[in-house]
Scaffold this motif. Structure first.
Motif, PDB file in Angstrom:
ATOM      1  N   LEU A   1      -6.112   0.506 -10.572  1.00 30.57           N
ATOM      2  CA  LEU A   1      -4.335   1.760 -10.741  1.00 30.57           C
ATOM      3  C   LEU A   1      -3.577   1.685  -9.525  1.00 30.57           C
ATOM      4  O   LEU A   1      -4.709   1.933  -8.655  1.00 30.57           O
ATOM      5  N   ARG A   2      -2.656   1.395  -9.689  1.00 32.63           N
ATOM      6  CA  ARG A   2      -1.659   1.566  -8.960  1.00 32.63           C
ATOM      7  C   ARG A   2      -0.351   2.707  -8.905  1.00 32.63           C
ATOM      8  O   ARG A   2       0.518   2.463  -9.804  1.00 32.63           O
ATOM      9  N   LEU A   3      -0.777   3.815  -7.885  1.00 37.65           N
ATOM     10  CA  LEU A   3       0.163   5.056  -8.159  1.00 37.65           C
ATOM     11  C   LEU A   3       0.945   5.132  -6.611  1.00 37.65           C
ATOM     12  O   LEU A   3       0.403   5.017  -5.770  1.00 37.65           O
TER      13      LEU A   3
ATOM     14  N   ALA B   1       0.728   0.347 -13.282  1.00 38.83           N
ATOM     15  CA  ALA B   1       1.040   0.693 -12.079  1.00 38.83           C
ATOM     16  C   ALA B   1       1.822   2.044 -12.468  1.00 38.83           C
ATOM     17  O   ALA B   1       2.762   1.791 -13.471  1.00 38.83           O
ATOM     18  N   VAL B   2       2.142   3.202 -11.807  1.00 33.65           N
ATOM     19  CA  VAL B   2       2.310   4.058 -12.479  1.00 33.65           C
ATOM     20  C   VAL B   2       3.476   4.653 -11.023  1.00 33.65           C
ATOM     21  O   VAL B   2       2.683   4.512 -10.092  1.00 33.65           O
ATOM     22  N   GLU B   3       4.884   5.108 -11.208  1.00 36.30           N
ATOM     23  CA  GLU B   3       5.662   4.759  -9.846  1.00 36.30           C
ATOM     24  C   GLU B   3       7.040   6.436 -10.068  1.00 36.30           C
ATOM     25  O   GLU B   3       7.225   6.384 -11.399  1.00 36.30           O
ATOM     26  N   THR B   4       6.956   6.660  -9.281  1.00 27.50           N
ATOM     27  CA  THR B   4       8.101   7.756  -9.262  1.00 27.50           C
ATOM     28  C   THR B   4       8.828   7.162  -8.146  1.00 27.50           C
ATOM     29  O   THR B   4       8.839   7.255  -6.949  1.00 27.50           O
ATOM     30  N   ARG B   5      10.467   7.718  -8.481  1.00 24.97           N
ATOM     31  CA  ARG B   5      11.288   7.642  -7.398  1.00 24.97           C
ATOM     32  C   ARG B   5      12.143   8.551  -7.100  1.00 24.97           C
ATOM     33  O   ARG B   5      13.048   9.184  -8.128  1.00 24.97           O
TER      34      ARG B   5
END
Lengths: 126, 317
Positions: free
Chosen positions: B186-188, B235-239
């Motif tokens: 898991l890549r946060l 992978a979960v990303e916030t921007r």
């Protein structure tokens, strides 16, 4: 102790009779059924002072709704407890029922454990 | 006096002609540029008409889906009651068989008793199956109702990063606890400067759960096909995007073929075999994002990645 179940689904009778089989067999509990609000009122009215102490009624029924039945029972037989059983766990019906004097509100599918508890409480407070 | 015209000399005539020629040239150029402008406008009009046609078709599709939604909600409600009977009666009968077995225990052994016990055990396992499949149907009905409910929940200021951390984790452990668990990294990559945004946390957590679960399922298929050389990554990303936030959920699974990408968001569309998927997960996800006035985009390259890009406005009206 006698309770009355009101529901337009006929199989509800079988279900309740089987769920409360032990209590009915040992005569702790007597269960009556009505398949409409009208029939329920007739059953309650047939006896001068109805032995029924508790009514559990569905809300959504053809003809008289459970909420109408609740009001009629409350005005005619003030010492009978009434709880509603409804498929719609919505606030609207809940508030209406409680305002009209319902003791409880059970949502479908019926959690028989909580129903049994309610009835057990009734039996001990008798 | 004679008119001037007639007294023009040859040289004067030539200069007049050149002047006229120049004028014609200018007019021609003007006409040409006007024409190209007209063509441009024509193209823009054509494009607008095409856009309109596309939008019209989308509206039609949405209209169909909306009525389908109402229909399914109605059907779901109607199915719920009989299903409750199926589940309740099968459960009751199992209890009764338990009681019968206890009573039989008190009787002395005989071949008949043995036979009865054997039959009872078969009936019991049949009832277990009825209950199991009844509960399965109940789950489907519940998600169908959830699907058509749409945007009744409360919108509150929510820490999106916290929500993502919690539900990606939950999805992961849910997957690990179920059958066919897989190893996933898991890549946060969460933008910690993200402000809280208004959303319905209960609904939006389903978005994160659904997308994570889909990713796990897709990557499980790739593991089955490729073996251990492949390392699955979610992978979960916030921007922070000014007045919007971007959420990217990306897996390095098998990817989505072009021909089914358009169908992914349709209710009841599923690529999962047999009883594994209801085909409602992504459609619910899309529905929830839409009620948050957000957008959902799908990018994918076969055998490389599938990327779900969600944008949400920071404040919803």
């Amino acid at each position: 102790m006698k309770i009355l179940i009101v529901d337009d689904e006929q199989d509800v009778e079988t279900l309740f009779l089987q769920k409360f089989r032990k209590e009915i067999k040992s005569k702790v509990l007597e269960v009556m059924f009505a398949f409409s609000g009208e029939e329920a009122l007739r059953l309650l009215g047939e006896e001068d002072s109805p032995e029924v102490v508790y009514v559990f009624s569905d809300i959504n029924m053809p003809g008289m709704t459970g909420l109408e039945l609740l009001e009629k029972i409350k005005s005619r037989f003030s010492n009978i407890q009434v709880s509603m059983i409804s498929a719609y766990g919505d606030r609207d019906n809940y508030e209406k029922a409680i305002k009209s004097g319902a003791k409880g509100f059970f949502s479908k599918p019926v959690d028989f454990e909580s129903l049994k508890q309610e009835i057990a409480e009734l039996l001990t407070n008798k | 006096m004679k008119p001037e015209k007639e007294t023009m000399s040859t040289s004067e005539l030539i200069s007049k002609i050149t002047e006229l020629e120049e004028q014609i040239g200018r007019l021609k150029k003007q006409a040409e540029s006007d024409l190209s402008k007209l063509e441009e406008e024509q193209n823009r009009a054509d494009e607008a008409v095409n856009d309109l046609k596309v939008i019209q078709q989308q509206l039609l599709q949405q209209e169909k889906l909306a009525s389908l939604g109402q229909l399914t909600a109605g059907i779901a409600h109607e199915i719920k009651n009989p299903l409750n009977f199926v589940n309740n009666f099968s459960e009751l009968s199992m209890d009764f068989i338990q009681e019968i077995e206890e009573e039989l225990d008190k009787l002395s052994d005989s071949p008949e008793k043995e036979n009865i016990l054997e039959l009872l055990s078969d009936v019991k396992s049949n009832l277990l199956k009825i209950k199991h499949h009844g509960s399965r149907a109940d789950g489907i009905v519940k998600s169908m109702l959830m699907h058509s409910r749409g945007g009744t929940g409360a919108m509150d200021l929510t820490d999106l990063n916290d929500l993502i951390r919690e539900y990606v984790n939950l999805a992961f452990h849910g997957m690990r606890a179920n059958k066919n668990p897989i190893n996933v990294e898991l890549r946060l990559e969460l933008d910690e400067s993200l402000p809280k945004i208004t959303l319905n946390a209960e609904d939006f957590s389903r978005v994160i759960l659904n997308l994570s679960k889909n990713a796990f399922d897709a990557m499980r298929d790739k593991i089955a096909a490729k073996g251990n050389s492949y390392k699955s990554i979610l992978a979960v990303e916030t921007r922070d995007f000014g007045d919007k936030v971007l959420i990217v959920v990306e897996d390095n699974g098998p990817g989505v073929p072009d021909e089914i990408r358009d169908k992914l968001l349709m209710p009841f569309f599923t690529t999962k075999k047999g009883t594994e998927g209801t085909g409602l997960g992504l459609s619910i996800t899309h529905e929830i994002i839409k009620t948050h006035e957000g957008t959902l985009e799908i990018e994918s390259e076969l055998d490389q990645y599938t990327r779900f890009k969600i944008t949400l406005p920071k404040t919803t009206t």
